[in-house]
Design a protein around this motif. Structure first.
Motif, PDB file in Angstrom:
ATOM      1  N   GLU A 142       7.030  13.784  13.653  1.00 15.73           N
ATOM      2  CA  GLU A 142       7.013  12.984  12.435  1.00 15.73           C
ATOM      3  C   GLU A 142       5.649  12.320  12.283  1.00 15.73           C
ATOM      4  O   GLU A 142       5.001  11.977  13.278  1.00 15.73           O
ATOM      5  N   ILE A 143       5.217  12.104  11.034  1.00 20.37           N
ATOM      6  CA  ILE A 143       3.914  11.510  10.767  1.00 20.37           C
ATOM      7  C   ILE A 143       4.087  10.118  10.173  1.00 20.37           C
ATOM      8  O   ILE A 143       4.940   9.903   9.307  1.00 20.37           O
ATOM      9  N   THR A 144       3.292   9.171  10.665  1.00 20.87           N
ATOM     10  CA  THR A 144       3.334   7.788  10.201  1.00 20.87           C
ATOM     11  C   THR A 144       1.931   7.344   9.823  1.00 20.87           C
ATOM     12  O   THR A 144       0.995   7.499  10.614  1.00 20.87           O
ATOM     13  N   PHE A 145       1.798   6.772   8.625  1.00 18.49           N
ATOM     14  CA  PHE A 145       0.532   6.214   8.167  1.00 18.49           C
ATOM     15  C   PHE A 145       0.596   4.694   8.305  1.00 18.49           C
ATOM     16  O   PHE A 145       1.430   4.041   7.666  1.00 18.49           O
ATOM     17  N   LEU A 159       0.775   7.497  -3.386  1.00 20.02           N
ATOM     18  CA  LEU A 159       1.739   8.402  -2.762  1.00 20.02           C
ATOM     19  C   LEU A 159       2.813   8.838  -3.754  1.00 20.02           C
ATOM     20  O   LEU A 159       3.306   9.966  -3.706  1.00 20.02           O
ATOM     21  N   ARG A 160       3.154   7.963  -4.675  1.00 20.64           N
ATOM     22  CA  ARG A 160       4.184   8.305  -5.655  1.00 20.64           C
ATOM     23  C   ARG A 160       3.654   9.175  -6.787  1.00 20.64           C
ATOM     24  O   ARG A 160       4.303  10.137  -7.218  1.00 20.64           O
ATOM     25  N   GLU A 185       3.012  -8.936  15.351  1.00 22.68           N
ATOM     26  CA  GLU A 185       4.375  -9.093  15.859  1.00 22.68           C
ATOM     27  C   GLU A 185       5.438  -8.506  14.926  1.00 22.68           C
ATOM     28  O   GLU A 185       6.468  -8.008  15.386  1.00 22.68           O
ATOM     29  N   LEU A 186       5.220  -8.564  13.620  1.00 25.85           N
ATOM     30  CA  LEU A 186       6.225  -8.100  12.657  1.00 25.85           C
ATOM     31  C   LEU A 186       5.734  -6.839  11.953  1.00 25.85           C
ATOM     32  O   LEU A 186       4.587  -6.769  11.505  1.00 25.85           O
ATOM     33  N   HIS A 187       6.622  -5.852  11.878  1.00 24.46           N
ATOM     34  CA  HIS A 187       6.288  -4.587  11.214  1.00 24.46           C
ATOM     35  C   HIS A 187       7.303  -4.320  10.099  1.00 24.46           C
ATOM     36  O   HIS A 187       8.496  -4.620  10.241  1.00 24.46           O
ATOM     37  N   ALA A 188       6.823  -3.730   9.021  1.00 21.69           N
ATOM     38  CA  ALA A 188       7.688  -3.226   7.954  1.00 21.69           C
ATOM     39  C   ALA A 188       7.488  -1.715   7.876  1.00 21.69           C
ATOM     40  O   ALA A 188       6.354  -1.235   7.795  1.00 21.69           O
ATOM     41  N   VAL A 189       8.593  -0.963   7.925  1.00 27.84           N
ATOM     42  CA  VAL A 189       8.531   0.492   7.987  1.00 27.84           C
ATOM     43  C   VAL A 189       9.236   1.072   6.764  1.00 27.84           C
ATOM     44  O   VAL A 189      10.401   0.772   6.505  1.00 27.84           O
ATOM     45  N   TYR A 190       8.509   1.912   6.018  1.00 32.08           N
ATOM     46  CA  TYR A 190       9.024   2.518   4.792  1.00 32.08           C
ATOM     47  C   TYR A 190       9.213   4.019   5.010  1.00 32.08           C
ATOM     48  O   TYR A 190       8.331   4.702   5.521  1.00 32.08           O
ATOM     49  N   GLN A 191      10.382   4.530   4.585  1.00 33.30           N
ATOM     50  CA  GLN A 191      10.685   5.965   4.672  1.00 33.30           C
ATOM     51  C   GLN A 191      10.520   6.580   3.284  1.00 33.30           C
ATOM     52  O   GLN A 191      11.264   6.249   2.356  1.00 33.30           O
ATOM     53  N   LEU A 192       9.528   7.479   3.128  1.00 39.42           N
ATOM     54  CA  LEU A 192       9.246   8.076   1.829  1.00 39.42           C
ATOM     55  C   LEU A 192       9.601   9.559   1.822  1.00 39.42           C
ATOM     56  O   LEU A 192       9.373  10.255   2.812  1.00 39.42           O
ATOM     57  N   THR A 193      10.137  10.015   0.700  1.00 38.64           N
ATOM     58  CA  THR A 193      10.541  11.413   0.548  1.00 38.64           C
ATOM     59  C   THR A 193       9.919  12.005  -0.702  1.00 38.64           C
ATOM     60  O   THR A 193       9.942  11.389  -1.775  1.00 38.64           O
ATOM     61  N   ARG A 200       8.747  14.535   4.163  1.00 39.86           N
ATOM     62  CA  ARG A 200       9.081  13.144   4.507  1.00 39.86           C
ATOM     63  C   ARG A 200       7.977  12.553   5.373  1.00 39.86           C
ATOM     64  O   ARG A 200       7.531  13.199   6.318  1.00 39.86           O
ATOM     65  N   ILE A 201       7.574  11.332   5.027  1.00 41.05           N
ATOM     66  CA  ILE A 201       6.583  10.625   5.826  1.00 41.05           C
ATOM     67  C   ILE A 201       7.053   9.197   6.037  1.00 41.05           C
ATOM     68  O   ILE A 201       8.033   8.745   5.421  1.00 41.05           O
ATOM     69  N   ARG A 202       6.339   8.503   6.907  1.00 37.61           N
ATOM     70  CA  ARG A 202       6.637   7.103   7.170  1.00 37.61           C
ATOM     71  C   ARG A 202       5.374   6.277   6.941  1.00 37.61           C
ATOM     72  O   ARG A 202       4.283   6.680   7.353  1.00 37.61           O
TER      73      ARG A 202
END
Length: 287
Positions: A142-145, A159-160, A185-193, A200-202
């Motif tokens: 899986e790929i994460t940016f 991206l959209r 310390e805090l992360h926000a993770v978005y799942q895009l399709t 699918r990327i993250r």
């Protein structure tokens, strides 16, 4: 009479002994369990020593641990399942393991990953936002940016809308808390399709605990409305620009954010059929 041994007799005896030996071997072989004979046959045919034609790492390479040197350590974990003290009879209390992040990947990434990364980089270079992407991580297929939080809305818009990207759908945003990752310390993770390209990327954004603000993406992906509210409720991430950032699960006056790792484990008394049940942390103790 002659003392010379009868050669014909000796040959008959030797032949009989050989026949008996062969019969015994065949008898022992047929008496062995079928599973044992099949496993030995498989071992000899595959030469693996295990009888498995394809070893486990080859069957699921995505589950193979990252090689040494391709991770970033950010802390140490002691124990497992919350076990500690003399009440720990499992032995897990003495477990010590490193906490690690996968390191940034290097080009070429392979397959369509290069197409997405290349299209995104071209758009960023044309707008002089080349530093918007902090790193690209490829882990377990899986790929994460990793994106700078101040550039998140602009990157999400590209991206959209870009014809080569077309990630039209955001399935949600999840919070993650790493107390030992100082400054992040805090992360926000978005799942895009991308329904156009079936990809699918993250996208991941990090922020310090002392300044837990991230731009809201509700105007770009309206499905994030309640997802951002839930992430705020559980992790304390403040999504600037959200139309109504209020708690969605806990009462409005609830102290703290329950899914953060520094949140105390416990509970509140519960009434049940006229009786009062104490909080979980007061019900039973093994110490």
């Amino acid at each position: 009479m002659s003392d010379k041994p009868d050669e014909n007799v000796d040959e008959k005896v030797a032949g009989k002994a050989a026949d008996e030996s062969d019969d015994k071997t065949d008898s022992n072989e047929s008496a062995r369990p079928a599973e044992e004979r099949n496993l030995e046959k498989a071992k000899s045919e595959t030469g693996t020593g295990s009888g498995v034609e394809q070893p486990a790492p080859d069957q699921s390479p995505e589950n193979v641990p990252a090689p040494t040197g391709e991770v970033r350590a950010f802390g140490v974990r002691h124990g497992m399942f919350g076990t500690s003290g003399t009440g720990d009879t499992s032995g897990y209390g003495g477990l010590v393991s490193a906490k690690v992040f996968p390191a940034a990947a290097q080009k070429p990434y392979g397959g369509w990953f290069d197409e997405v990364a290349g299209a995104l980089e071209e758009r960023l270079e044309s707008t002089e936002l080349t530093s918007a992407i902090e790193s690209v991580v490829i882990h377990r297929g899986e790929i994460t940016f990793h994106v700078r939080r101040e550039d998140l809305p602009f990157v999400a818009q590209m991206l959209r809308d870009d014809e080569r990207l077309r990630f039209e759908f955001c399935a949600g945003v999840s919070g993650v808390h790493y107390p030992e990752d100082t400054g992040r310390e805090l992360h926000a993770v978005y799942q895009l399709t991308s329904m156009t390209h079936n990809r699918r990327i993250r996208v991941e954004v990090s922020t310090p605990d002392s300044d837990p603000h991230i731009p809201s993406l509700v105007s770009i992906y309206p499905t994030l409305d309640w997802h951002e509210r839930e992430t705020y409720d559980m992790f304390g991430l403040v999504f600037d620009g959200h139309p109504a950032l209020t708690r969605v699960l806990m009462p409005d006056d609830w102290p703290g954010h329950p899914q953060r790792k520094d949140y105390p484990l416990g509970g509140i008394p519960v009434e049940y059929k006229g009786g009062s049940i104490p909080p979980p942390d007061q019900r039973r103790s093994y110490n």
